[in-house]
Design an enzyme around this catalytic site. Structure first.
Site, short mmCIF file in Angstrom:
data_model
loop_
_atom_site.label_atom_id
_atom_site.label_comp_id
_atom_site.label_asym_id
_atom_site.label_seq_id
_atom_site.Cartn_x
_atom_site.Cartn_y
_atom_site.Cartn_z
N GLY A 127 8.05 10.76 -8.69
CA GLY A 127 8.33 9.25 -8.54
C GLY A 127 9.58 8.91 -7.82
O GLY A 127 10.77 9.26 -8.27
N CYS A 186 11.03 -5.14 -15.26
CA CYS A 186 11.20 -4.42 -16.73
C CYS A 186 10.93 -5.36 -17.71
O CYS A 186 10.25 -5.28 -18.58
CB CYS A 186 12.35 -3.62 -16.76
SG CYS A 186 12.41 -2.21 -15.44
N PHE A 187 11.88 -6.37 -18.03
CA PHE A 187 11.86 -7.37 -19.05
C PHE A 187 10.48 -7.80 -19.32
O PHE A 187 9.97 -7.52 -20.51
CB PHE A 187 12.75 -8.52 -18.70
CG PHE A 187 14.36 -8.11 -18.82
CD1 PHE A 187 14.86 -6.88 -18.97
CD2 PHE A 187 15.18 -9.10 -18.67
CE1 PHE A 187 16.09 -6.58 -19.14
CE2 PHE A 187 16.53 -8.85 -18.70
CZ PHE A 187 16.98 -7.52 -18.95
N ALA A 221 14.34 -5.81 -24.47
CA ALA A 221 14.03 -6.98 -25.21
C ALA A 221 15.02 -7.81 -25.81
O ALA A 221 15.28 -9.09 -25.75
CB ALA A 221 13.10 -6.55 -26.64
N PRO A 234 2.85 0.20 -15.29
CA PRO A 234 2.56 -1.23 -15.30
C PRO A 234 1.95 -1.75 -16.54
O PRO A 234 1.32 -0.86 -17.21
CB PRO A 234 1.88 -1.55 -13.86
CG PRO A 234 1.00 -0.22 -13.67
CD PRO A 234 1.97 1.02 -14.30
N1 LIG Z 1 13.31 -0.53 -11.63
C1 LIG Z 1 14.03 -0.69 -12.86
O1 LIG Z 1 15.22 -1.37 -12.73
C2 LIG Z 1 13.74 0.53 -14.06
C3 LIG Z 1 14.88 0.64 -14.87
C4 LIG Z 1 14.53 1.48 -15.90
C5 LIG Z 1 13.35 1.97 -16.31
N2 LIG Z 1 12.45 1.73 -15.36
C6 LIG Z 1 11.07 2.20 -15.54
O2 LIG Z 1 10.90 3.71 -14.67
C7 LIG Z 1 9.58 3.65 -14.31
C8 LIG Z 1 9.60 3.75 -12.94
O3 LIG Z 1 10.38 2.14 -12.12
P1 LIG Z 1 10.33 2.12 -10.86
O4 LIG Z 1 11.12 0.79 -10.57
O5 LIG Z 1 11.19 3.31 -9.92
O6 LIG Z 1 8.90 1.90 -10.10
P2 LIG Z 1 8.52 2.14 -8.68
O7 LIG Z 1 7.02 1.36 -8.67
O8 LIG Z 1 9.53 1.75 -7.78
O9 LIG Z 1 8.11 3.89 -8.43
C9 LIG Z 1 7.29 4.66 -8.92
C10 LIG Z 1 6.89 5.46 -7.83
O10 LIG Z 1 6.05 6.29 -8.58
C11 LIG Z 1 5.09 6.86 -7.61
N3 LIG Z 1 4.01 7.41 -8.33
C12 LIG Z 1 3.18 6.49 -9.16
N4 LIG Z 1 2.02 7.31 -9.67
C13 LIG Z 1 2.12 8.77 -8.96
C14 LIG Z 1 1.62 9.84 -9.14
N5 LIG Z 1 0.76 10.15 -10.02
N6 LIG Z 1 2.26 11.10 -8.31
C15 LIG Z 1 3.26 10.90 -7.56
N7 LIG Z 1 3.93 9.58 -7.49
C16 LIG Z 1 3.62 8.45 -8.03
C17 LIG Z 1 4.62 5.63 -6.72
O11 LIG Z 1 4.13 5.72 -5.53
C18 LIG Z 1 6.24 4.83 -6.85
O12 LIG Z 1 6.88 5.19 -5.52
C19 LIG Z 1 9.01 2.28 -14.86
O13 LIG Z 1 8.38 3.14 -16.07
C20 LIG Z 1 9.72 1.59 -15.11
O14 LIG Z 1 9.58 0.61 -16.27
C21 LIG Z 1 12.64 1.01 -14.17
#
Ligand SMILES: NC(=O)c1ccc[n+]([C@@H]2O[C@H](COP(=O)([O-])OP(=O)(O)OC[C@H]3O[C@@H](n4cnc5c(N)ncnc54)[C@H](O)[C@@H]3O)[C@@H](O)[C@H]2O)c1
Length: 468
Positions: A13, A277-278, A226, A95
């Site tokens: 990811g 996220c929220f 939350a 998601p």
């Molecule tokens: N964005 C934030 O501020 C934040 C903060 C804390 C936690 N999170 C959590 O972290 C996680 C990731 O969030 P994000 O914002 O980085 O998401 P994002 O959508 O920016 O990135 C996720 C990446 O994962 C890749 N991906 C998905 N399935 C895959 C697979 N099977 N193999 C390889 N790659 C794959 C996608 O192509 C994408 O590039 C979520 O669970 C989110 O809730 C996000």
């Protein structure tokens, strides 16, 4: 695995979490090789490019440029990176799944499950699998089940929960100086917890690295988001009272925040919270509570989301009351800011989208400018109805957006908006010129003195008989 034996980490990811987290870890752990993999080849190419990275975060460019090609690699070869890794971080998206009949919504864990199957298929030696994604309670056990069932015999796996608390816009700073690092594990995973803790110990003080059970770590992340969102909704609910009675939310927030039991952060009234996220995490918490039969708990947290939607709707209703008939006649509204907050180009769940949608539905034409959000991303976040398209202009600076507009609507508090030449803005706009400040980012009395009709969240205005 012992702490000293961590040599290779793979992060699946390459998004807002995986990219910055791996980059900061690589910066702080020069003896460990980090490979970030993703199924999105375009995203990986952007991480490897000399031009813009796929996400904007202050300070991220410098960190990536200093480590890339040394101990930080970006690749689409997921199997090879997983097979070589001592630790596999799962930072894929989680998601909301399809909504059921009740409150909340189940999380779509298909990407997490797919990653677990990949690890099971390719790992040939003991591997620690770490949830960095935000997941519902019990996901660690789901991953462990897949690894047990599909993994090669004799390969030992440990599953940990290490939720990421970074905040977009300050991700690099948050990762460099985290308030806490939570490492949750099942009984028997103490060695794995120590190994992951040893990676963080390169730069995080020991007392900030906290180990606990797997479910507690998973729930801690949902609960933290939350609680933060609840503070925003709470202060926004008070902002509605301020507008009705003639109080000023800035004063009320200050007075409350000076109480050391309450504290001043996250008490800033606004048009509403957004981000990836929220909303999703509260929906997940509500769904979890529902599925446990805790209906009053589910309803309690659902109200945080309801309040957020009503705050956005109330903000647009104020605009409509002030310039309503002109909107019907196709008046132009300049929208300053589209990202869900300053410091990021992320538009997921941005309150700007429903605000723009409601303004378009009223008949307005929109001229939108955001310093970090590309035009195509803004258009993709707007309703698909073709009759809206010709009523939206995406602008390359704020002055272009305000030219001829009847109202400026500030939806992201980028610092550059506070320092615009507002006398020039006034001269460019149709009169009377309104400013609707969704973040209390502007000096409303100064705008009034320039001849604007300035309207701010959480403060009564007397410019218009119908507008409180
Ligand atoms: N964005 C934030 O501020 C934040 C903060 C804390 C936690 N999170 C959590 O972290 C996680 C990731 O969030 P994000 O914002 O980085 O998401 P994002 O959508 O920016 O990135 C996720 C990446 O994962 C890749 N991906 C998905 N399935 C895959 C697979 N099977 N193999 C390889 N790659 C794959 C996608 O192509 C994408 O590039 C979520 O669970 C989110 O809730 C996000």
């Amino acid at each position: 695995m012992t702490a000293a034996s961590v040599r290779r980490v793979c992060c699946i990811g390459a998004g807002y979490v995986g990219g910055p987290t791996s980059a900061v870890m690589a910066l702080k752990c020069p003896g460990i090789q980090f490979t970030v993999v993703d199924s999105d080849a375009g995203r990986i190419a952007a991480w490897n490019s000399a031009a813009a990275l796929p996400i904007y975060e202050p300070g991220l460019d410098e960190v990536v440029r200093s480590q890339r090609g040394r101990n930080l690699w970006f690749s689409t070869d997921i199997d090879a990176a997983v097979a070589a890794a001592d630790i596999v971080l799962l930072a894929v998206n989680t998601p909301l799944g399809p909504r059921g009949a009740g409150l909340g919504g189940a999380t779509d864990l298909s990407a997490i499950e797919q990653c677990a199957r990949t690890v099971a298929r390719v790992a040939r030696r003991p591997t620690i699998v770490v949830e960095k994604s935000t997941v519902p309670c019990g996901t660690g056990e789901l991953i462990a089940g897949i690894l047990r069932r599909d993994g090669r015999p004799g390969v030992g796996f440990s599953v940990l929960s290490n939720p990421e608390f970074l905040s977009e816009g300050t991700a690099v700073r948050d990762l460099l100086r985290p308030d806490r690092v939570i490492i949750g594990g099942l009984d028997g995973s103490e060695d794995a917890q120590r190994a992951l803790a040893s990676v963080y110990a390169h730069w995080v003080p020991q007392e900030r690295i906290v180990t606990m059970g797997l479910w507690s770590a998973e729930l801690a992340k949902l609960a933290a988001n939350a609680l933060l969102a609840q503070r925003v909704s709470s202060i926004n609910s008070i902002s509605a009272v301020c507008e009705a009675v003639g109080a000023d939310i800035a004063d009320v927030s200050r007075a409350c925040g000076m109480d050391s039991r309450i504290g001043g952060r996250f008490l800033h009234a606004s048009v509403g919270f957004g981000g990836s996220c929220f909303h999703k995490d509260i929906m997940g918490l509500v769904w979890l509570a529902e599925s446990l039969g805790l209906h009053d708990v589910a309803e309690y947290w659902d109200q945080v989301l309801q309040m957020n939607s009503s705050q956005t709707a109330r903000f647009v209703a104020r605009i409509a009351r002030a310039v309503g008939c002109d909107l019907d006649a196709g008046a132009e509204v300049a929208v300053l800011g589209f990202a869900y907050k300053a410091g990021t180009g992320d538009t997921r769940n941005t309150p700007a989208a429903p605000v723009c949608e409601r303004l378009l539905a009223q008949g307005a034409r929109l001229a939108i400018y955001d310093p970090k959000v590309p035009a195509r991303q803004i258009r993709d976040a707007l309703p698909a109805e073709s009759h809206y398209h010709h009523r939206v202009r995406i602008c390359s600076d704020a002055y272009e957006a305000v030219a001829g507009a009847r109202a400026v609507v500030l939806l992201t508090p980028w610092p550059e908006f506070a320092t615009l030449d507002w006398a020039r803005v006034h001269g460019l706009m149709a009169q009377p010129a309104y400013v609707f400040d969704g973040h209390r980012a502007l000096d409303a009395p100064a705008l009034d003195r320039l001849g604007f009709r300035a309207v701010s969240v959480g403060v009564r205005t007397t410019h218009h008989p119908k507008l409180k």
